[in-house]
Design a protein around this motif. Structure first.
Motif, PDB file in Angstrom:
ATOM      1  N   GLY A  28       0.817  -1.210   0.000  1.00 39.53           N
ATOM      2  CA  GLY A  28       0.000   0.000   0.000  1.00 39.53           C
ATOM      3  C   GLY A  28       0.849   1.257   0.000  1.00 39.53           C
ATOM      4  O   GLY A  28       0.600   2.201  -0.758  1.00 39.53           O
ATOM      5  N   GLY A  31       2.442   1.776  -3.322  1.00 42.26           N
ATOM      6  CA  GLY A  31       1.518   2.389  -4.264  1.00 42.26           C
ATOM      7  C   GLY A  31       1.558   3.906  -4.185  1.00 42.26           C
ATOM      8  O   GLY A  31       1.497   4.600  -5.209  1.00 42.26           O
ATOM      9  N   ILE A  47      -1.615  -1.650  -5.164  1.00 44.45           N
ATOM     10  CA  ILE A  47      -2.831  -1.733  -4.357  1.00 44.45           C
ATOM     11  C   ILE A  47      -3.528  -3.072  -4.587  1.00 44.45           C
ATOM     12  O   ILE A  47      -4.078  -3.674  -3.650  1.00 44.45           O
ATOM     13  CB  ILE A  47      -3.782  -0.562  -4.681  1.00 44.45           C
ATOM     14  CG1 ILE A  47      -3.084   0.788  -4.475  1.00 44.45           C
ATOM     15  CG2 ILE A  47      -5.037  -0.636  -3.816  1.00 44.45           C
ATOM     16  CD1 ILE A  47      -2.543   0.998  -3.081  1.00 44.45           C
ATOM     17  N   ALA A  82      -3.614   0.983   3.026  1.00 48.59           N
ATOM     18  CA  ALA A  82      -3.556   0.417   1.674  1.00 48.59           C
ATOM     19  C   ALA A  82      -4.804   0.711   0.859  1.00 48.59           C
ATOM     20  O   ALA A  82      -4.714   0.871  -0.366  1.00 48.59           O
ATOM     21  CB  ALA A  82      -3.325  -1.086   1.753  1.00 48.59           C
ATOM     22  N   PHE A  83      -5.987   0.786   1.499  1.00 51.05           N
ATOM     23  CA  PHE A  83      -7.240   0.928   0.751  1.00 51.05           C
ATOM     24  C   PHE A  83      -7.966   2.235   1.030  1.00 51.05           C
ATOM     25  O   PHE A  83      -9.043   2.468   0.463  1.00 51.05           O
ATOM     26  CB  PHE A  83      -8.164  -0.249   1.062  1.00 51.05           C
ATOM     27  CG  PHE A  83      -7.487  -1.580   0.914  1.00 51.05           C
ATOM     28  CD1 PHE A  83      -6.888  -1.931  -0.288  1.00 51.05           C
ATOM     29  CD2 PHE A  83      -7.408  -2.464   1.975  1.00 51.05           C
ATOM     30  CE1 PHE A  83      -6.238  -3.150  -0.425  1.00 51.05           C
ATOM     31  CE2 PHE A  83      -6.763  -3.678   1.847  1.00 51.05           C
ATOM     32  CZ  PHE A  83      -6.172  -4.026   0.640  1.00 51.05           C
ATOM     33  N   ALA A  86      -3.773   5.359   0.609  1.00 50.59           N
ATOM     34  CA  ALA A  86      -3.043   5.218  -0.653  1.00 50.59           C
ATOM     35  C   ALA A  86      -3.923   5.532  -1.868  1.00 50.59           C
ATOM     36  O   ALA A  86      -3.531   6.343  -2.712  1.00 50.59           O
ATOM     37  CB  ALA A  86      -2.446   3.814  -0.756  1.00 50.59           C
ATOM     38  N   PRO A  87      -5.116   4.940  -2.019  1.00 49.14           N
ATOM     39  CA  PRO A  87      -5.954   5.300  -3.167  1.00 49.14           C
ATOM     40  C   PRO A  87      -6.322   6.780  -3.195  1.00 49.14           C
ATOM     41  O   PRO A  87      -6.385   7.381  -4.275  1.00 49.14           O
ATOM     42  CB  PRO A  87      -7.199   4.427  -2.987  1.00 49.14           C
ATOM     43  CG  PRO A  87      -6.735   3.262  -2.198  1.00 49.14           C
ATOM     44  CD  PRO A  87      -5.714   3.812  -1.258  1.00 49.14           C
ATOM     45  N   ALA A 147     -11.625   0.492  -2.665  1.00 49.61           N
ATOM     46  CA  ALA A 147     -10.442   0.962  -3.387  1.00 49.61           C
ATOM     47  C   ALA A 147     -10.530   0.571  -4.858  1.00 49.61           C
ATOM     48  O   ALA A 147     -10.211   1.372  -5.746  1.00 49.61           O
ATOM     49  CB  ALA A 147      -9.181   0.388  -2.746  1.00 49.61           C
TER      50      ALA A 147
END
Length: 253
Positions: A28, A31, A47, A82-83, A86-87, A147
């Motif tokens: 994550g 990403g 991701i 990570a979700f 990061a997105p 995500a």
């Protein structure tokens, strides 16, 4: 006896699920790094790998009987970064930084709604009154699925190279819509609610193999199909839960 066990330290089996979760966290964060560098394909790939590992850690923990409170907290932290974080950052630098107003606010909404969803899940994890969970459904769209849905415009842009899908006028409302889906009370299908007939087992395995081959040959188209297919299940999951709810009410009467 307990002192002797403590002196031995933790077994590798007990650490395996947490190691997978930590690896998902690393993907994550990686990403975000690719997003800063403008390598959008690698950012999304990172991701996706984090999502695959997130789907494995809990199952490995149950298989090895290595569940722990520490692992649950680490998993929640990893999912948030990570979700959610990061997105949100990737989408901001990809499209929303061009928005004259509220681009950063909408990116924050995606990250914050992911955190709120995870906090709600953790707060209810031991609650007895969870009608969605008892019926085999999630409440709202899970963080990894959220995500994936948030990246639908990016996948369309990678496939077609059309700047329309990168325009903030399209990306902004879509990102806000996905953020609201994550904190909604919409019943959505969970892995626990999926049942495959024994007679279909071979076909299911063949489908998984074909899906893997498609991901290797045409990753963006395959990911887009997966995301759109999940999006299409949302009305059906709502209707399925209503039927389950009605059957339970009838049985109670």
């Amino acid at each position: 006896m307990s002192v002797e066990r403590r002196d031995r330290g933790l077994s590798f089996r007990a650490m395996m699920p947490n190691a997978i979760t930590a690896l998902a966290l690393c993907f994550g964060l990686t990403g975000i790094r690719f997003g800063f560098a403008g390598d959008w394909a690698m950012a999304i790939a990172s991701i996706v790998l984090a999502g695959v590992l997130d789907g494995l850690d809990g199952r490995v923990a149950r298989l090895l009987k290595a569940q722990s409170k520490f692992g649950a907290e680490l998993d929640s932290l990893s999912d948030n970064i990570a979700f959610g974080t990061a997105p949100a950052l990737i989408i901001f630098f990809w499209a929303l930084q061009e928005a004259p107003r509220f681009g950063w606010t909408v990116s924050l909404a995606l990250a914050v709604c992911c955190a709120l969803r995870l906090a709600r899940y953790n707060a209810r994890i031991e609650a007895a009154d969870q009608p969605h969970k008892l019926a085999g459904f999630n409440t709202g769209v899970p963080a990894p699925a959220g995500a994936g849905l948030a990246f639908i415009p990016t996948l369309l842009w990678l496939i077609t190279d059309a700047e329309l899908f990168r325009s903030w006028q399209l990306v902004m409302p879509w990102t806000l819509f996905v953020a609201l889906l994550m904190i909604s009370s919409l019943p959505t299908y969970s892995w626990a609610s999926i049942r495959i007939r024994r007679s279909w087992r071979i076909f299911a395995l063949a489908g998984v193999a074909l899906l893997g081959a498609a991901l290797i040959n045409e990753p963006w188209i395959t990911l887009l199909v997966i995301c759109l297919s999940y999006l299409a299940t949302l009305p059906f999951s709502f209707m399925s839960y209503q039927r389950v709810k009605q059957r339970r009410a009838t049985a109670a009467d």
